[in-house]
Write a protein that holds these residues in place. Structure first.
Motif, PDB file in Angstrom:
ATOM      1  N   ILE A  74      -6.557 -12.905  25.760  1.00 37.91           N
ATOM      2  CA  ILE A  74      -7.639 -11.924  25.606  1.00 37.91           C
ATOM      3  C   ILE A  74      -8.586 -12.104  26.788  1.00 37.91           C
ATOM      4  O   ILE A  74      -9.103 -13.190  27.023  1.00 37.91           O
ATOM      5  N   ARG A  75      -8.844 -11.026  27.530  1.00 42.39           N
ATOM      6  CA  ARG A  75      -9.459 -11.136  28.849  1.00 42.39           C
ATOM      7  C   ARG A  75     -10.931 -11.521  28.840  1.00 42.39           C
ATOM      8  O   ARG A  75     -11.418 -12.076  29.822  1.00 42.39           O
ATOM      9  N   SER A  76     -11.652 -11.219  27.780  1.00 45.15           N
ATOM     10  CA  SER A  76     -13.085 -11.485  27.798  1.00 45.15           C
ATOM     11  C   SER A  76     -13.572 -11.785  26.390  1.00 45.15           C
ATOM     12  O   SER A  76     -12.896 -11.489  25.393  1.00 45.15           O
ATOM     13  N   GLU A  77     -14.768 -12.384  26.318  1.00 47.52           N
ATOM     14  CA  GLU A  77     -15.366 -12.671  25.020  1.00 47.52           C
ATOM     15  C   GLU A  77     -15.682 -11.374  24.269  1.00 47.52           C
ATOM     16  O   GLU A  77     -15.610 -11.332  23.046  1.00 47.52           O
ATOM     17  N   ARG A  78     -16.048 -10.326  25.015  1.00 44.98           N
ATOM     18  CA  ARG A  78     -16.344  -9.052  24.367  1.00 44.98           C
ATOM     19  C   ARG A  78     -15.096  -8.492  23.677  1.00 44.98           C
ATOM     20  O   ARG A  78     -15.176  -7.985  22.553  1.00 44.98           O
ATOM     21  N   GLN A  79     -13.946  -8.590  24.330  1.00 45.83           N
ATOM     22  CA  GLN A  79     -12.710  -8.127  23.698  1.00 45.83           C
ATOM     23  C   GLN A  79     -12.318  -9.031  22.535  1.00 45.83           C
ATOM     24  O   GLN A  79     -11.769  -8.568  21.534  1.00 45.83           O
ATOM     25  N   LEU A  80     -12.618 -10.335  22.666  1.00 48.77           N
ATOM     26  CA  LEU A  80     -12.329 -11.257  21.572  1.00 48.77           C
ATOM     27  C   LEU A  80     -13.132 -10.897  20.329  1.00 48.77           C
ATOM     28  O   LEU A  80     -12.602 -10.877  19.212  1.00 48.77           O
ATOM     29  N   MET A  81     -14.410 -10.581  20.511  1.00 45.02           N
ATOM     30  CA  MET A  81     -15.245 -10.175  19.374  1.00 45.02           C
ATOM     31  C   MET A  81     -14.728  -8.872  18.760  1.00 45.02           C
ATOM     32  O   MET A  81     -14.730  -8.703  17.538  1.00 45.02           O
ATOM     33  N   GLU A  82     -14.269  -7.945  19.616  1.00 44.49           N
ATOM     34  CA  GLU A  82     -13.715  -6.690  19.113  1.00 44.49           C
ATOM     35  C   GLU A  82     -12.487  -6.947  18.251  1.00 44.49           C
ATOM     36  O   GLU A  82     -12.324  -6.360  17.176  1.00 44.49           O
ATOM     37  N   GLN A  83     -11.615  -7.835  18.718  1.00 44.00           N
ATOM     38  CA  GLN A  83     -10.406  -8.152  17.950  1.00 44.00           C
ATOM     39  C   GLN A  83     -10.759  -8.809  16.617  1.00 44.00           C
ATOM     40  O   GLN A  83     -10.122  -8.543  15.586  1.00 44.00           O
ATOM     41  N   LEU A  84     -11.781  -9.657  16.618  1.00 44.77           N
ATOM     42  CA  LEU A  84     -12.167 -10.341  15.382  1.00 44.77           C
ATOM     43  C   LEU A  84     -12.718  -9.362  14.346  1.00 44.77           C
ATOM     44  O   LEU A  84     -12.734  -9.665  13.153  1.00 44.77           O
ATOM     45  N   HIS A  85     -13.178  -8.198  14.781  1.00 53.25           N
ATOM     46  CA  HIS A  85     -13.696  -7.204  13.854  1.00 53.25           C
ATOM     47  C   HIS A  85     -12.595  -6.699  12.924  1.00 53.25           C
ATOM     48  O   HIS A  85     -12.835  -6.492  11.726  1.00 53.25           O
ATOM     49  N   TYR A  86     -11.380  -6.479  13.468  1.00 54.90           N
ATOM     50  CA  TYR A  86     -10.368  -5.795  12.654  1.00 54.90           C
ATOM     51  C   TYR A  86      -9.044  -6.542  12.520  1.00 54.90           C
ATOM     52  O   TYR A  86      -8.178  -6.104  11.767  1.00 54.90           O
ATOM     53  N   ASN A  87      -8.865  -7.649  13.224  1.00 57.05           N
ATOM     54  CA  ASN A  87      -7.600  -8.379  13.153  1.00 57.05           C
ATOM     55  C   ASN A  87      -7.696  -9.450  12.063  1.00 57.05           C
ATOM     56  O   ASN A  87      -8.388 -10.458  12.218  1.00 57.05           O
ATOM     57  N   LEU A  88      -7.003  -9.236  10.954  1.00 56.98           N
ATOM     58  CA  LEU A  88      -7.094 -10.155   9.822  1.00 56.98           C
ATOM     59  C   LEU A  88      -6.507 -11.521  10.151  1.00 56.98           C
ATOM     60  O   LEU A  88      -6.996 -12.540   9.653  1.00 56.98           O
ATOM     61  N   LEU A  89      -5.459 -11.569  10.975  1.00 59.44           N
ATOM     62  CA  LEU A  89      -4.874 -12.849  11.367  1.00 59.44           C
ATOM     63  C   LEU A  89      -5.896 -13.685  12.138  1.00 59.44           C
ATOM     64  O   LEU A  89      -6.047 -14.887  11.894  1.00 59.44           O
ATOM     65  N   TYR A  90      -6.596 -13.055  13.061  1.00 60.25           N
ATOM     66  CA  TYR A  90      -7.600 -13.764  13.845  1.00 60.25           C
ATOM     67  C   TYR A  90      -8.736 -14.259  12.956  1.00 60.25           C
ATOM     68  O   TYR A  90      -9.231 -15.385  13.127  1.00 60.25           O
ATOM     69  N   ARG A  91      -9.175 -13.424  12.024  1.00 60.92           N
ATOM     70  CA  ARG A  91     -10.243 -13.834  11.112  1.00 60.92           C
ATOM     71  C   ARG A  91      -9.811 -15.055  10.295  1.00 60.92           C
ATOM     72  O   ARG A  91     -10.589 -15.993  10.084  1.00 60.92           O
ATOM     73  N   TRP A  92      -8.592 -15.025   9.805  1.00 64.90           N
ATOM     74  CA  TRP A  92      -8.076 -16.142   9.017  1.00 64.90           C
ATOM     75  C   TRP A  92      -8.049 -17.424   9.838  1.00 64.90           C
ATOM     76  O   TRP A  92      -8.466 -18.491   9.359  1.00 64.90           O
ATOM     77  N   PHE A  93      -7.580 -17.347  11.085  1.00 62.02           N
ATOM     78  CA  PHE A  93      -7.461 -18.538  11.914  1.00 62.02           C
ATOM     79  C   PHE A  93      -8.839 -19.114  12.250  1.00 62.02           C
ATOM     80  O   PHE A  93      -9.040 -20.332  12.200  1.00 62.02           O
ATOM     81  N   VAL A  94      -9.793 -18.248  12.581  1.00 58.11           N
ATOM     82  CA  VAL A  94     -11.124 -18.710  12.963  1.00 58.11           C
ATOM     83  C   VAL A  94     -11.888 -19.259  11.763  1.00 58.11           C
ATOM     84  O   VAL A  94     -12.664 -20.210  11.889  1.00 58.11           O
ATOM     85  N   GLY A  95     -11.654 -18.664  10.578  1.00 56.87           N
ATOM     86  CA  GLY A  95     -12.375 -19.095   9.380  1.00 56.87           C
ATOM     87  C   GLY A  95     -13.373 -18.075   8.887  1.00 56.87           C
ATOM     88  O   GLY A  95     -14.255 -18.406   8.084  1.00 56.87           O
ATOM     89  N   LEU A  96     -13.256 -16.839   9.348  1.00 60.13           N
ATOM     90  CA  LEU A  96     -14.138 -15.760   8.917  1.00 60.13           C
ATOM     91  C   LEU A  96     -13.530 -15.023   7.731  1.00 60.13           C
ATOM     92  O   LEU A  96     -12.325 -14.759   7.708  1.00 60.13           O
TER      93      LEU A  96
END
Length: 237
Positions: A74-96
């Motif tokens: 993921i190229r930037s923190e801004r894109q990472l935050m965007e992905q965390l908004h709607y990607n359930l796998l990412y939310r699960w891994f991070v702990g959100l």
């Protein structure tokens, strides 16, 4: 019978993130190892933060998010935050949780820099490599060091003369510049948006690009990268 395409618009959700992630997904093993290491670093984290005040981003969640950024390029923190908004796998891994708010990119970056300055990120990666399940995959007898050109996230249009003699770009949001006949080198020119990037070419006949040099130490038996560094593109490894 054809299924309906109508949206339910339900107010409440009963999504269980744990059930959404397949039992054999590789991130499950990684998360277990990462959580073991994070638990061992709890004293390091406690020393970084004050006892009172407004809660910051949990360092455990921040480091898990940075791992995702590396895993999925993921190229930037801004894109990472965007992905965390709607990607359930990412939310699960991070702990959100499903309804937990995602951080502002600038706040995330500020907290990330705090961990980098305190050398916690390096200790975290070193502890990961020393984990019993990872250490068994590594050998100090089969390794190699390699370097590669990494293109900077800056446009060649941003390269201007250091003495200010370059002609300004044409009007418009993304104005063009005429480089014909202009000799450019790292001694006389630099990028206005990324001054640390260097003009660098891979070989004779290749075009020069704004670049950095990436240096990688790889364990060859398992094909794992165990150390990496980014330096200016000087032509030396």
């Amino acid at each position: 019978m054809r299924g309906s395409d109508a949206r339910s618009g339900e107010l409440f959700s009963y999504v269980d993130l744990e059930e959404r992630v397949p039992a054999r997904h590789p991130l499950r093993v990684i998360l277990r190892i990462v959580n073991d290491v994070l638990a061992a670093l709890n004293a390091e984290f406690a020393a970084l933060y004050a006892a009172g005040g407004r809660p910051s981003i949990a360092p455990e969640r921040l480091l898990r998010a940075l791992l995702l950024q590396a895993f999925y390029t993921i190229r930037s923190e801004r894109q990472l935050m965007e992905q965390l908004h709607y990607n359930l796998l990412y939310r699960w891994f991070v702990g959100l949780g499903v309804d937990d708010p995602v951080w502002v990119a600038t706040v995330f970056t500020k907290n990330r820099d705090r961990l980098l300055e305190a050398d916690v990120a390096r200790k975290f990666l070193a502890a990961l490599l020393n984990h019993k399940e990872v250490r068994a995959l590594l050998s100090d007898e089969h390794f190699s060091v390699d370097g590669t050109q990494i293109q900077a996230w800056a446009s060649m249009k941003s390269v201007v003369a250091k003495d200010g003699s370059s002609e300004p770009p044409s009007s418009g949001r993304n104005g063009e510049r005429d480089f014909h006949g202009e000799k450019r080198s790292n001694a006389t020119h630099a990028s206005s948006t990324d001054p640390e990037a260097q003009l660098y070419r891979k070989g004779r006949g290749k075009e020069a690009k704004l670049s950095f040099m990436g240096h990688v130490l790889m364990e060859n038996r398992s094909g794992l990268i165990v150390a990496a560094a980014l330096t200016q593109a000087t032509g030396y490894c």
